[in-house]
Write an enzyme that holds these catalytic residues in place. Structure first.
Site, PDB file in Angstrom:
ATOM      1  N   ASN A   1      -7.119   6.034  -1.972  1.00  0.00           N
ATOM      2  CA  ASN A   1      -6.036   5.100  -1.668  1.00  0.00           C
ATOM      3  C   ASN A   1      -6.254   3.919  -2.608  1.00  0.00           C
ATOM      4  O   ASN A   1      -7.202   3.150  -2.441  1.00  0.00           O
ATOM      5  CB  ASN A   1      -6.121   4.670  -0.201  1.00  0.00           C
ATOM      6  CG  ASN A   1      -4.898   3.909   0.256  1.00  0.00           C
ATOM      7  OD1 ASN A   1      -4.199   3.295  -0.539  1.00  0.00           O
ATOM      8  ND2 ASN A   1      -4.646   3.928   1.558  1.00  0.00           N
TER       9      ASN A   1
ATOM     10  N   GLU B   1       0.853  -1.195   0.000  1.00  0.00           N
ATOM     11  CA  GLU B   1       0.000   0.000   0.000  1.00  0.00           C
ATOM     12  C   GLU B   1       0.887   1.242   0.000  1.00  0.00           C
ATOM     13  O   GLU B   1       1.934   1.278   0.650  1.00  0.00           O
ATOM     14  CB  GLU B   1      -0.866  -0.007   1.265  1.00  0.00           C
ATOM     15  CG  GLU B   1      -1.675   1.258   1.489  1.00  0.00           C
ATOM     16  CD  GLU B   1      -2.281   1.332   2.883  1.00  0.00           C
ATOM     17  OE1 GLU B   1      -3.341   1.962   3.030  1.00  0.00           O
ATOM     18  OE2 GLU B   1      -1.692   0.763   3.834  1.00  0.00           O
TER      19      GLU B   1
ATOM     20  N   ASN C   1       0.153  -0.622   5.425  1.00  0.00           N
ATOM     21  CA  ASN C   1       1.069   0.190   6.234  1.00  0.00           C
ATOM     22  C   ASN C   1       0.426   0.262   7.608  1.00  0.00           C
ATOM     23  O   ASN C   1      -0.477   1.074   7.829  1.00  0.00           O
ATOM     24  CB  ASN C   1       1.188   1.613   5.685  1.00  0.00           C
ATOM     25  CG  ASN C   1       2.036   1.749   4.437  1.00  0.00           C
ATOM     26  OD1 ASN C   1       2.891   2.626   4.332  1.00  0.00           O
ATOM     27  ND2 ASN C   1       1.775   0.911   3.443  1.00  0.00           N
TER      28      ASN C   1
ATOM     29  N   GLU D   1      -6.401   9.139   7.442  1.00  0.00           N
ATOM     30  CA  GLU D   1      -6.835   8.630   6.135  1.00  0.00           C
ATOM     31  C   GLU D   1      -8.210   9.174   5.738  1.00  0.00           C
ATOM     32  O   GLU D   1      -8.473   9.425   4.565  1.00  0.00           O
ATOM     33  CB  GLU D   1      -6.839   7.109   6.121  1.00  0.00           C
ATOM     34  CG  GLU D   1      -5.450   6.503   6.038  1.00  0.00           C
ATOM     35  CD  GLU D   1      -5.473   5.053   5.630  1.00  0.00           C
ATOM     36  OE1 GLU D   1      -6.041   4.735   4.575  1.00  0.00           O
ATOM     37  OE2 GLU D   1      -4.921   4.226   6.381  1.00  0.00           O
TER      38      GLU D   1
ATOM     39  N   CYS E   1      -4.955  -2.805   3.077  1.00  0.00           N
ATOM     40  CA  CYS E   1      -4.753  -2.561   4.497  1.00  0.00           C
ATOM     41  C   CYS E   1      -5.987  -2.863   5.347  1.00  0.00           C
ATOM     42  O   CYS E   1      -6.352  -4.017   5.534  1.00  0.00           O
ATOM     43  CB  CYS E   1      -4.243  -1.140   4.703  1.00  0.00           C
ATOM     44  SG  CYS E   1      -3.494  -0.859   6.335  1.00  0.00           S
TER      45      CYS E   1
ATOM     46  N   LYS F   1      -9.538   1.771  -1.964  1.00  0.00           N
ATOM     47  CA  LYS F   1      -9.772   1.312  -0.600  1.00  0.00           C
ATOM     48  C   LYS F   1     -11.122   1.768  -0.069  1.00  0.00           C
ATOM     49  O   LYS F   1     -11.436   2.958  -0.086  1.00  0.00           O
ATOM     50  CB  LYS F   1      -8.636   1.823   0.291  1.00  0.00           C
ATOM     51  CG  LYS F   1      -8.651   1.335   1.732  1.00  0.00           C
ATOM     52  CD  LYS F   1      -7.390   1.832   2.426  1.00  0.00           C
ATOM     53  CE  LYS F   1      -7.267   1.400   3.863  1.00  0.00           C
ATOM     54  NZ  LYS F   1      -6.001   1.885   4.465  1.00  0.00           N
TER      55      LYS F   1
END
Length: 312
Positions: free
Chosen positions: A110, A47, A197, A146, A172, A127
């Site tokens: 993402n 990621e 991550n 995020e 993730c 994501k």
């Protein structure tokens, strides 16, 4: 019958805040060549593989924020990855921050892409399950913003034909949610690729944070087993700008067993010969959805227990 896909997870150690795209892509190229040297047809990167994990900071300067995103793929900086993949005849999964401008409005995701052995993008994923916060939280050494820097993905969980099987992607925090795997499982997915991550201390509760690596594997192993699919989880890890992130990248069989695992928190390539037909045997027995799954009863069960979720 065996459909063997030799696959690599290319774990990354820390990416410094000032590390250039060219330097980072150079590291990815080295691992791609190592994977090919081991006979791999597919390499799974992590990621946000092109930059440091920037959501750990509050960034108010828009130009600085934009510098972490890619506005096209391939870009000038990432073109060498595509060129080398085509030369070597190897495919790859790559995670990065995506910036799109639609009707004058910036949209940030993402994102990950799946690229085949001819260097063609065959699938894009954004994501869905964004962790963290949209505003800075007091008392934290590092933020997890995020929700501020990305919007939830709008492409669903697509499963595409490639590499001799049915391929899916996640990123993730998606790995913690059973819906992620089940939506793809219902599309007969045979391999789920995901990069992560994951910092230690991101929850802020010591008892929970001490289980970070256990929960990392638990979620992926459960998703693999319950949906009879291979799962390739690739970390960015180590001490990145003072934030310590978990490693233990893994390749997990449809049995739920870990068949390969990284042992460092640095750049490291792990590989496995993944028999895509192994999942088929589970799908024809324990997890034969048509024979054993009963979605028509789920609503009734929820209603009788009084656990009806509120309408949004």
């Amino acid at each position: 019958m065996m459909r063997k896909l030799i696959t690599a997870a290319a774990q990354m150690g820390p990416i410094a805040k000032l590390e250039t795209r060219a330097d980072t892509v150079g590291r990815l190229l080295e691992m791609m060549r190592e994977a090919k040297g081991r006979g791999c047809e597919l390499v799974v990167f992590t990621e946000l593989a092109l930059t440091t994990f920037f959501p750990r900071w509050m960034i108010e300067d828009e130009a600085e924020l934009d510098s972490y995103y890619e506005t096209e793929m391939p870009s000038a900086a990432t073109q060498p990855l595509f060129d080398e993949a085509k030369k070597l005849g190897i495919g790859f999964y790559l995670g990065y921050a995506e910036l799109r401008v639609e009707n004058g409005v910036k949209r940030r995701f993402n994102t990950s892409i799946l690229v085949n052995q001819k260097a063609q993008i065959i699938s894009t994923y954004r994501k869905v399950h964004l962790p963290g916060h949209s505003e800075p939280q007091p008392g934290r050494d590092f933020q997890h913003l995020e929700k501020r820097y990305f919007e939830p993905g709008d492409l669903g969980f697509p499963v595409v034909k490639g590499f001799g099987g049915n391929m899916g992607m996640a990123i993730c925090n998606d790995r913690r949610w059973p819906e992620t795997y089940r939506v793809m499982g219902l599309q007969d997915v045979e391999m789920v690729m995901l990069g992560y991550n994951t910092p230690f201390g991101h929850v802020g509760e010591q008892a929970m944070d001490s289980l970070t690596l256990f929960h990392n594997h638990l979620s992926m192993q459960a998703g693999a087993y319950q949906n009879a699919t291979w799962v390739v989880g690739t970390a960015k890890c180590g001490n990145e700008e003072g934030s310590k992130m978990g490693g233990q990248s893994v390749i997990i069989a449809p049995s739920g067993e870990i068949v390969a695992q990284a042992v460092t928190v640095e750049d490291e390539v792990i590989t496995a010969a993944c028999d895509l037909d192994l999942g088929k045997r589970y799908k024809e027995t324990v997890f034969d959805f048509a024979a054993h799954r009963r979605p028509e009863h789920y609503g009734l069960i929820v209603e009788r227990t009084g656990a009806i979720p509120p309408k949004s």
